[in-house]
Design a protein around this motif. Structure first.
Motif, PDB file in Angstrom:
ATOM      1  N   GLU A  11       0.816  -1.214   0.000  1.00 24.73           N
ATOM      2  CA  GLU A  11       0.000   0.000   0.000  1.00 24.73           C
ATOM      3  C   GLU A  11       0.850   1.265   0.000  1.00 24.73           C
ATOM      4  O   GLU A  11       0.517   2.242  -0.687  1.00 24.73           O
ATOM      5  CB  GLU A  11      -0.916  -0.011   1.222  1.00 24.73           C
ATOM      6  N   PHE A  12       1.980   1.290   0.751  1.00 24.41           N
ATOM      7  CA  PHE A  12       2.722   2.531   0.931  1.00 24.41           C
ATOM      8  C   PHE A  12       4.014   2.595   0.117  1.00 24.41           C
ATOM      9  O   PHE A  12       4.674   3.631   0.101  1.00 24.41           O
ATOM     10  CB  PHE A  12       3.064   2.713   2.409  1.00 24.41           C
ATOM     11  N   MET A  13       4.407   1.496  -0.557  1.00 23.06           N
ATOM     12  CA  MET A  13       5.684   1.481  -1.254  1.00 23.06           C
ATOM     13  C   MET A  13       5.722   2.530  -2.363  1.00 23.06           C
ATOM     14  O   MET A  13       6.687   3.289  -2.493  1.00 23.06           O
ATOM     15  CB  MET A  13       5.925   0.074  -1.819  1.00 23.06           C
ATOM     16  N   LEU A  14       4.652   2.581  -3.186  1.00 24.82           N
ATOM     17  CA  LEU A  14       4.642   3.508  -4.314  1.00 24.82           C
ATOM     18  C   LEU A  14       4.655   4.955  -3.833  1.00 24.82           C
ATOM     19  O   LEU A  14       5.377   5.795  -4.377  1.00 24.82           O
ATOM     20  CB  LEU A  14       3.409   3.242  -5.190  1.00 24.82           C
ATOM     21  N   GLN A  15       3.885   5.274  -2.807  1.00 28.03           N
ATOM     22  CA  GLN A  15       3.867   6.638  -2.296  1.00 28.03           C
ATOM     23  C   GLN A  15       5.240   7.065  -1.795  1.00 28.03           C
ATOM     24  O   GLN A  15       5.681   8.195  -2.008  1.00 28.03           O
ATOM     25  CB  GLN A  15       2.838   6.749  -1.169  1.00 28.03           C
ATOM     26  N   ALA A  16       5.959   6.151  -1.113  1.00 31.20           N
ATOM     27  CA  ALA A  16       7.296   6.476  -0.633  1.00 31.20           C
ATOM     28  C   ALA A  16       8.249   6.726  -1.807  1.00 31.20           C
ATOM     29  O   ALA A  16       9.054   7.666  -1.781  1.00 31.20           O
ATOM     30  CB  ALA A  16       7.809   5.345   0.258  1.00 31.20           C
ATOM     31  N   GLU A  17       8.168   5.862  -2.844  1.00 35.45           N
ATOM     32  CA  GLU A  17       9.034   6.050  -4.006  1.00 35.45           C
ATOM     33  C   GLU A  17       8.758   7.379  -4.687  1.00 35.45           C
ATOM     34  O   GLU A  17       9.681   8.068  -5.138  1.00 35.45           O
ATOM     35  CB  GLU A  17       8.826   4.893  -4.980  1.00 35.45           C
ATOM     36  N   MET A  18       7.468   7.767  -4.787  1.00 33.50           N
ATOM     37  CA  MET A  18       7.121   9.034  -5.423  1.00 33.50           C
ATOM     38  C   MET A  18       7.741  10.221  -4.672  1.00 33.50           C
ATOM     39  O   MET A  18       8.043  11.262  -5.269  1.00 33.50           O
ATOM     40  CB  MET A  18       5.594   9.196  -5.464  1.00 33.50           C
ATOM     41  N   ARG A  19       7.926  10.076  -3.359  1.00 30.62           N
ATOM     42  CA  ARG A  19       8.483  11.158  -2.562  1.00 30.62           C
ATOM     43  C   ARG A  19       9.990  11.014  -2.381  1.00 30.62           C
ATOM     44  O   ARG A  19      10.599  11.758  -1.611  1.00 30.62           O
ATOM     45  CB  ARG A  19       7.807  11.196  -1.200  1.00 30.62           C
ATOM     46  N   GLY A  20      10.605  10.058  -3.052  1.00 31.76           N
ATOM     47  CA  GLY A  20      12.041   9.866  -2.967  1.00 31.76           C
ATOM     48  C   GLY A  20      12.506   9.285  -1.648  1.00 31.76           C
ATOM     49  O   GLY A  20      13.630   9.546  -1.222  1.00 31.76           O
ATOM     50  N   LEU A  21      11.643   8.491  -0.999  1.00 29.84           N
ATOM     51  CA  LEU A  21      11.978   7.894   0.298  1.00 29.84           C
ATOM     52  C   LEU A  21      12.143   6.389   0.162  1.00 29.84           C
ATOM     53  O   LEU A  21      11.535   5.772  -0.712  1.00 29.84           O
ATOM     54  CB  LEU A  21      10.878   8.186   1.323  1.00 29.84           C
ATOM     55  N   ARG A  22      12.934   5.791   1.060  1.00 36.20           N
ATOM     56  CA  ARG A  22      13.052   4.333   1.129  1.00 36.20           C
ATOM     57  C   ARG A  22      12.028   3.803   2.128  1.00 36.20           C
ATOM     58  O   ARG A  22      11.913   4.338   3.227  1.00 36.20           O
ATOM     59  CB  ARG A  22      14.464   3.923   1.569  1.00 36.20           C
ATOM     60  N   PHE A  23      11.326   2.775   1.728  1.00 39.89           N
ATOM     61  CA  PHE A  23      10.354   2.135   2.633  1.00 39.89           C
ATOM     62  C   PHE A  23      10.651   0.645   2.670  1.00 39.89           C
ATOM     63  O   PHE A  23      10.470  -0.054   1.678  1.00 39.89           O
ATOM     64  CB  PHE A  23       8.918   2.396   2.164  1.00 39.89           C
ATOM     65  N   ARG A  24      11.157   0.162   3.815  1.00 42.28           N
ATOM     66  CA  ARG A  24      11.500  -1.251   3.964  1.00 42.28           C
ATOM     67  C   ARG A  24      10.629  -1.897   5.032  1.00 42.28           C
ATOM     68  O   ARG A  24      10.305  -1.264   6.030  1.00 42.28           O
ATOM     69  CB  ARG A  24      12.974  -1.396   4.350  1.00 42.28           C
ATOM     70  N   VAL A  25      10.274  -3.148   4.777  1.00 40.13           N
ATOM     71  CA  VAL A  25       9.492  -3.937   5.733  1.00 40.13           C
ATOM     72  C   VAL A  25      10.260  -5.223   5.996  1.00 40.13           C
ATOM     73  O   VAL A  25      10.546  -5.988   5.064  1.00 40.13           O
ATOM     74  CB  VAL A  25       8.075  -4.248   5.195  1.00 40.13           C
ATOM     75  N   LYS A  26      10.624  -5.461   7.249  1.00 42.32           N
ATOM     76  CA  LYS A  26      11.326  -6.688   7.624  1.00 42.32           C
ATOM     77  C   LYS A  26      10.317  -7.834   7.757  1.00 42.32           C
ATOM     78  O   LYS A  26       9.301  -7.683   8.430  1.00 42.32           O
ATOM     79  CB  LYS A  26      12.057  -6.498   8.959  1.00 42.32           C
TER      80      LYS A  26
END
Length: 497
Positions: free
Chosen positions: A343-358
């Motif tokens: 759900e949040f991966m694309l939004q983070a990429e659009m804002r130039g952020l890394r989003f990782r889930v362990k």
């Protein structure tokens, strides 16, 4: 099983005919111990059914296909049947890659190697079509369950009102008893007055003394009359208080009924266009080019803000009306973390952020929907205030003071951080530390307040640590299910300052 599982998985020999079958075929290894077997091969029909390509699922657990509505009891019988016999047939509700659910029948049998031992399991999946009558039945069942929930809430409120009336009736009975005692005392005084009047007739020669005694008796009678008057006034005040209490109770019932009616209407009328907006944005994501990706990122952020605001208002209304009753059950964290990551991966990429889930294979005891709402709000809050760096979502085991096993789910961000004296204020409603002008781009400050209220409803512990200028970490501590899969232990970055 008739043959034991081989200790080391042999190379899988793929049958070319499997790719020509109309039914989905899944081949796994033979490891039935927790966390279970992993996928070794899928055919083309599997991709058509689930939306997952072979390279997306090979090496992963078949549990990624399960949804929150998957029957955990039926899933538990698969391993038992494969240990006790050579065949297993079940019907489950699974979820495709795009999030839609479907009903399917699974037939699982072992693949026996040359040595007579089971080397793999082969599963053939067939989708079942649900007719309109089943859909209507499910919808009616959901409406019936909601009506029963509302009825139970009204019955609870009626019991509370009856308890209040009972207490007030007890007070009224006590006042009535005091009134009766006063009347008894008055009758005693009157009897004494009659005796003294008789003494006056018998002892006319002591008229002065009798007059004095009569005067004293009259003074005592006036005192008793005054006490009786005060008692009657107290009874009248008690009656007025009872009337006001009944009127307040009637107003509370009317307000609760209006709030529940508004909640029922808003839940349908407001969620439908927001869900439609999400579907349209998902379609645009695949049609727009690289030049439009920043615009799409803004639209996705606005959509998440609208949905978060709507969910916050509806959850707040449900909590105020007492209509939010958690359903505690075993909840696998692997599926929930995959959903939040998607759900949040694309939004983070659009804002130039890394989003990782362990990854985490643990199973906790909680309400799946409310726990997912808590984690979604924490991740959305981290994305809202993080401009550079990234966000990390993961879990680790811990124990409480009594030695109970828990899972602490943590959301790390590299945002601006929070000074120590503001750590408790961030969980207040309509409170935003860096939004003094109430700019609507940052929401209205309901997200963390809803997190705190939902956590209290679930009896989960909310925590926050922060380092101004470096970032923050929000956590929710949830008890592990009695029979849980082992947690994937991992080390989060630790700040020493």
């Amino acid at each position: 099983m008739s043959a034991g599982c081989a200790g080391q998985a042999k190379p899988l020999i793929v049958q070319p005919i499997w790719d020509r079958l109309d039914h989905a075929v899944i081949v796994t290894d033979c490891d039935l111990t927790a966390p279970g077997p992993t996928i070794r091969y899928v055919n083309r029909a599997f991709t058509r059914l689930t939306g997952y390509r072979a390279d997306e699922v090979i090496g992963r657990s078949p549990r990624l296909l399960q949804s929150p509505r998957t029957d955990r009891t039926v899933v538990a019988t698969i391993g038992r049947d494969l240990r006790e016999s050579d065949f297993c047939r079940v019907t489950l509700t699974n979820r495709r890659k795009d999030g839609t659910e479907y009903l399917c029948t699974l037939i699982i049998t072992p693949l026996i190697g040359p040595t007579g031992e089971t080397e793999h399991f082969i599963c053939v999946a067939e989708q079942l079509k649900e007719d309109s009558s089943h859909a209507i039945l499910r919808r009616d069942s959901a409406e019936l369950e909601q009506a029963q929930t509302l009825s139970e809430d009204l019955e609870k409120r009626l019991d509370e009102a009856n308890d209040l009336i009972g207490r007030q009736q007890s007070e009224l009975a006590a006042l009535a008893e005091r009134h009766r005692v006063a009347y008894v005392r008055l009758e005693a005084v009157q009897e004494r007055l009659a005796l003294r009047e008789s003494a006056l007739d018998r002892y006319s020669r002591d008229i002065d003394r009798s007059d004095s005694e009569l005067h004293a008796s009259m003074e005592e009678l006036r005192a008793m009359d005054e006490e009786l008057r005060i008692t009657l006034e107290q009874m009248e005040e008690a009656n007025l208080h009872l009337a006001r209490s009944n009127e307040e109770l009637r107003c509370l019932r009317a307000a609760d009924a209006d709030k529940l009616q508004l909640l029922a209407s808003a839940s349908h009328d407001l969620r439908q266009p927001v869900m439609s907006m999400g579907l349209f944005l998902d379609v645009l994501r695949h049609r727009l080019g690289e030049a439009e990706r920043p615009l799409l990122g803004g639209l996705l952020a606005a959509h998440v803000s609208i949905r978060t605001l709507l969910d916050g208002m509806l959850d707040s209304a449900r909590l105020d009306a007492g209509a939010l009753n958690p359903m505690i059950e075993p909840v696998p964290m692997a599926v929930m973390l995959d959903v939040i990551h998607s759900e949040f991966m694309l939004q983070a990429e659009m804002r130039g952020l890394r989003f990782r889930v362990k990854p985490c294979a643990a199973t906790v005891s909680s309400d799946a929907q409310l726990l997912e709402r808590i984690l979604r709000n924490l991740v959305a809050n981290a994305l809202k205030y993080t401009t550079t760096g990234g966000i990390l979502l993961g879990c680790r085991q811990c124990r409480d003071a009594e030695g109970g096993r828990h899972l602490r789910i943590e959301v790390w961000d590299t945002g601006p951080g929070i000074v120590e004296y503001n750590l408790s204020a961030i969980f207040e409603e309509f409170r935003q530390l860096d939004n003094r002008d109430r700019g609507q781009s940052r929401g209205v400050g309901l997200g963390l307040a809803i997190v705190a209220r939902l956590a209290r409803q679930l009896k989960h512990l909310i925590g926050v640590r922060s380092w101004p200028g470096r970032g923050s970490v929000f956590s929710v501590t949830v008890p592990l299910a009695p029979k849980h899969s082992p947690v994937d232990e991992w080390s989060l970055p630790r700040r020493t300052d």
